[in-house]
Design a protein around this motif. Sequence first.
Motif, PDB file in Angstrom:
ATOM      1  N   ALA A   1     -12.149  -3.389  -8.104  1.00  0.00           N
ATOM      2  CA  ALA A   1     -11.248  -3.255  -6.961  1.00  0.00           C
ATOM      3  C   ALA A   1     -11.989  -2.857  -5.704  1.00  0.00           C
ATOM      4  O   ALA A   1     -11.737  -3.394  -4.623  1.00  0.00           O
ATOM      5  CB  ALA A   1     -10.171  -2.216  -7.269  1.00  0.00           C
TER       6      ALA A   1
ATOM      7  N   TYR B   1      -5.229  -2.313  -7.702  1.00  0.00           N
ATOM      8  CA  TYR B   1      -6.092  -1.383  -6.981  1.00  0.00           C
ATOM      9  C   TYR B   1      -6.809  -2.076  -5.837  1.00  0.00           C
ATOM     10  O   TYR B   1      -7.010  -1.501  -4.759  1.00  0.00           O
ATOM     11  CB  TYR B   1      -7.131  -0.783  -7.934  1.00  0.00           C
TER      12      TYR B   1
ATOM     13  N   GLY C   1      -3.949   6.569 -12.451  1.00  0.00           N
ATOM     14  CA  GLY C   1      -4.322   5.326 -13.115  1.00  0.00           C
ATOM     15  C   GLY C   1      -4.822   5.547 -14.527  1.00  0.00           C
ATOM     16  O   GLY C   1      -4.583   4.717 -15.408  1.00  0.00           O
TER      17      GLY C   1
ATOM     18  N   LEU D   1      -7.448   7.306  -2.619  1.00  0.00           N
ATOM     19  CA  LEU D   1      -7.506   6.606  -3.895  1.00  0.00           C
ATOM     20  C   LEU D   1      -7.841   7.539  -5.044  1.00  0.00           C
ATOM     21  O   LEU D   1      -7.658   7.188  -6.203  1.00  0.00           O
ATOM     22  CB  LEU D   1      -8.545   5.493  -3.823  1.00  0.00           C
TER      23      LEU D   1
ATOM     24  N   MET E   1     -11.533   0.034 -11.117  1.00  0.00           N
ATOM     25  CA  MET E   1     -11.907   0.542  -9.799  1.00  0.00           C
ATOM     26  C   MET E   1     -13.158  -0.141  -9.265  1.00  0.00           C
ATOM     27  O   MET E   1     -13.248  -0.444  -8.080  1.00  0.00           O
ATOM     28  CB  MET E   1     -12.152   2.056  -9.865  1.00  0.00           C
TER      29      MET E   1
ATOM     30  N   ASP F   1       0.829  -1.189   0.000  1.00  0.00           N
ATOM     31  CA  ASP F   1       0.000   0.000   0.000  1.00  0.00           C
ATOM     32  C   ASP F   1       0.869   1.247   0.000  1.00  0.00           C
ATOM     33  O   ASP F   1       0.626   2.194  -0.707  1.00  0.00           O
ATOM     34  CB  ASP F   1      -0.885  -0.024   1.258  1.00  0.00           C
TER      35      ASP F   1
ATOM     36  N   THR G   1     -10.106   2.328 -16.364  1.00  0.00           N
ATOM     37  CA  THR G   1      -9.886   2.620 -14.947  1.00  0.00           C
ATOM     38  C   THR G   1     -11.180   2.468 -14.172  1.00  0.00           C
ATOM     39  O   THR G   1     -11.182   1.988 -13.035  1.00  0.00           O
ATOM     40  CB  THR G   1      -9.318   4.037 -14.768  1.00  0.00           C
TER      41      THR G   1
ATOM     42  N   THR H   1      -4.759   7.981  -6.810  1.00  0.00           N
ATOM     43  CA  THR H   1      -4.401   6.799  -7.589  1.00  0.00           C
ATOM     44  C   THR H   1      -5.232   6.728  -8.856  1.00  0.00           C
ATOM     45  O   THR H   1      -4.739   6.353  -9.913  1.00  0.00           O
ATOM     46  CB  THR H   1      -4.656   5.529  -6.769  1.00  0.00           C
ATOM     47  N   LEU H   2      -6.485   7.085  -8.733  1.00  0.00           N
ATOM     48  CA  LEU H   2      -7.380   7.087  -9.880  1.00  0.00           C
ATOM     49  C   LEU H   2      -6.837   7.977 -10.982  1.00  0.00           C
ATOM     50  O   LEU H   2      -6.763   7.593 -12.147  1.00  0.00           O
ATOM     51  CB  LEU H   2      -8.744   7.639  -9.456  1.00  0.00           C
TER      52      LEU H   2
END
Lengths: 328, 287, 570
Positions: free
Chosen positions: B104, B164, B214, B207, B101, B7, B97, B210-211
């Motif tokens: 995930a 993810y 991503g 996140l 997601m 992580d 994505t 991260t998105l």
Amino acid sequence: MSTTTPAVIDPRRERLVALGRRAAIRLGGGVLVLWAVATLTFFALRLMPGDPVLAILGGPSANPTPEAIEAARVEFGLDKPLAVQYLFYLGRLLQGDLGVSYSQHLPVTRVLVEQGGATLELTIAALALAWLLVLLLTVVTAGRGRVVGGIASLAETLSAALPHFWLGVVLLAVFAFGLRWFPPAGSDSVASLVLPAFSLAIPLAGFIAQVTRESLELTLEQPFVLTARTRGLSDLAVRFRHALRHALLPGVSLSGWAIGALISGAVVCEVIFSRKGIGRQLYQAVQAQDMPLVIGISLVVAAGYVLANILVDLLYQWIDPRQQEAAA
Amino acid sequence: MTDLTLDRTLAPLRRQRQWKLPPVGASLAILFLSALLLAALAPGLFTRIDPLAIVPRDAFQPPSWAHWLGTDQSGRDIFARIIHGARQSLLIGVAATAIAMAIAITLGLLSGLGGARVDRALGWLLEVLFAFPSLVLALLFVAVFGSGVGPLIVATGLGGAPGYARMVRGQVLAVRNAGYIEAARALGHPTSRIVLRQLLPNAMRPLLVTLTMGVGQAIVWASALSFLGLGARPPAPEWGTMLSMGRDFIANAWWLTFFPGLFIVLTTLATTVTGRYLQQRLEGRLP
Amino acid sequence: MSDKTLIVEGLNVAFAGRSVVRDLSFTLLPGRCVALVGESGSGKSVSARSLVGLAGAKAQVSARQLSFAGHDLLDLSERQWREVRGKDIGFVLQDALVSLDPLRPVGKEVLEVLQTHQYGDRQSRAARVHELLERVGVPDVELRARQRPGQLSGGLRQRALIASALALDPALVIADEPTTALDATVQAQILEVFQQIKARGASLLIISHDLAVVAQLADDVVVLRHGEVVEQGPMQQVLSQPRHPYTRALLAAVPAEHPRGSRLSPERAGVHREARARVHSDVLLEGRGLGKRYLGPDGLARQVVQGVDFTLRAGRTLGIVGESGSGKTTLARIALGLLQPDQGEVLYRGQPWNRPANAVSEAVRRPLRREISVIYQDPLGSFDPRWSVAQILDDALQVAGIEAAARPARIAVLLGQVRLPADLAQRRPLQLSGGQRQRVAIARAIASEPKVIICDEPVSALDVSVQAQVLDLLADLQDELGLAYLFISHDLGVIRHVSDDVLVMRHGQVVEQAAVEQLFERPAHAYTQRLLGAVPRLPGSGAALVVPPLDLEHEAFHLFDETRLWKIAI
């Protein structure tokens, strides 16, 4: 009183025992994973549209006779019920028989053995090169102030953003066709390994470096680093003897994932640089709808990846055995 | 490797140790992304030339006033193709994505909240998914379902999902054990309220970053697949396809490969920089 | 022949123009001890680090004179500093768990000093490491030297840290909060180690916020506040007859020295509530035969809480005191109904509140939760990171059943009750000081008008003066609102100050239970006596420090951190 207090055990032996136990568990888990992978790929194969028999007999352009089709069907066991086919499939796998390639009419294992070495070479070279770049870049420049750190960070971000296929093409253009320092194709010499390895290593290095740098900078602020300085250690000694081990941990974690990324990248690089390798084989197999080869390569790659991850995990454990300890 | 470290590694830059992102960089990145979005929605704003128009006598023109980024082997204007390709790339990036997601979050939430047994079972499932290097998974997918934009999106999404999912799980676990969740329980909040109002929002927050990054990664992936001929087929103006097409002419007409690649790089850079900027702003509020 | 005297005159340290230490001067003669005392932000740590050139690259250090053993310490090059560090001056930081490399065996850490300064050869170094670890009192040296800090108890690893600082017999040893992270009994043992260092002729510079600890070792005391010297002189004089109001306030704030009912902070000085008569009020919270068992990561079962009974009556304070590993934190969670016991039960007002195997469901407990509140050691961790103070309090009021319209007014009232300005409501906890955050936590706790508040180490992370304010606040609220407190702490002085009755825990069991004065004046159990003897006192309070012997069973138990195995069901 039913309390039991833990006896003090020899730390070295304890560490080895813990490692061994973990290795056993991971291997067992790995086998389960591989079984699931094999099953998934088998059913993926069956989901494929189009008749596999036609693919065996030369693709849609050929016009096989009904007898030939029937003969091929029996020969490849495609006339039996699905469950039986599956069991045969597993049985063959356990014996190391991955079937015969539809397009090359060779045993899949033979293709793998002939081509696998080059890919392995490329992957390992790229990983080693990436780590070399990471160490050079981060250890020397971490925590040295905003300007140096900023430039290094920029370099890392930029490298990580480079798509390896584009980088490969550019390197090819500049160094192979342009300056003619390296051969544009081939898999035999060390020289032919350089450009492909770099195009894989640079983006990976950028990515790992970012993480390692941050980790290193955090580590350098820890109290135990200050303690080391109070003992009279030089800055470089502090970095290498104390901080590095801690800072490497996130990078080591990432290396497991990185190997997967490298294998994926190898597929593309082998195509660009016309290198021998199972990556290129996979690519061609997909185009030819040669399912045994696709499955075989995927399985072997998955197995290798699982194994590599187990090794990385164990390496991590060895560097940092702390997970077993309950810190007071 | 523990999920805690994974992580940590997949969510870089928690602190402001790093180079203080000058607003200049972030502004440029956001500007670029906005322009890209605009190009995807209304390509006509940027160019009037038809990306598919074949003009043989204009083939292999180097960058000039008439053709800003040159022309390819069939005389098609590269700039126009890149602009029109933006739509494809963004579509693929965002859709892939989104799929990743969705998978995930479901898996991650179930893992984090479901208890030890569910966690172990799902963890094993993730390991199986993980066992395939992404491109191999994508190739398998394409082998089964054929090439084209649809399978491309799903393949890319599937490839990104396990990574993810691990992050979501890590976040959920971290928040679940946080002091304020315990405090909420001690106050007397019912479980559903705690999960919906406090646990989920706090777990998902990081996140967002991260998105953003991503999407950039997904675009690269999709381009890689197109490059291999498994995604959008020529003469579609997809960046990866263009790169592949230009490969044969690299010695004489470098601009065929250089510019599409440059745009891929710039997009990835822009999403990364924006993501980092978002993160630093978020972190400013988090302890 | 220059004797090993440290002369500091007019030391100034600044960061980017902002002055952090101003005009610090003192002299440290060989074999003596000087203590730098102050709260956070006083500049004491920075001063200590400047003496070894480790104040940081951005620090601007200047002084009229800074010398040790005749060598000038001003403007030394990095290389020259490396000669001094470890050899002439040894440095000990707090909390060996983070001050020693967690990945290296402690023996290697000690060895490192010898290697860096090229002491002897391989064999003599190994022998020296062995000798040093023995000198600081580490048992089973061969075995322990190969263990990592995380595998040693707090006391043992602190000793190892000290050993690494002593390796080359430096003439000056600087210790920055060397006992802060330790239990009382262990602290006493470490203080003894420092006494021995002093007895061997080295000079000691101690940095601490704890006046009683300082009283055990220091010959001279320098009191710092916001970077300036407020008072300095011989220890006896500064700590018994302080001249400066700040020093007086610091001494007044020490809870151990002040009886129940008095107030500690200068704002409330003079208020003295009569010790409440022993009224037999209603029993609110009662624990019977409580037990909790955990399976540790190494597979061994541990009884974290065993056979514990307690009774909490309305309006009174029950103090629970124990060292780390005593199970008191787990007990608090069981009392709160967040963890289920494996044996025994908890009753609230006579009704079952918490029983094994989920016999009391959360649905039954939930409506009663508004009557039992909790305050934690780390208030920041207990706040949702997204929320402002107003949102935190609003959330608490919502669950207490107050309608939305009435809440803003109530928030203002709550803030007033904890003596915070009303405009603080819009701020976020990150922007507040430690004391303010704890007040917000207290406001949240009283929002539902509870009858019981469980306080889990509420003041352990606060500066002494802030601690005094918070303790006063808690005392005032108890008088105003008739609250009962279940007060958990490791600090005996605080427990003595706040409690009516006290429970002493060790290894999960209650070893003694009594009214507060009886426990402190006539302790019955040997452990209690040992514990009380180990607590350092200010001069003039009577008892000298009694150092308990090394307790290896305790050391082993110590390693187990129960909080890591909790899973609070949500």
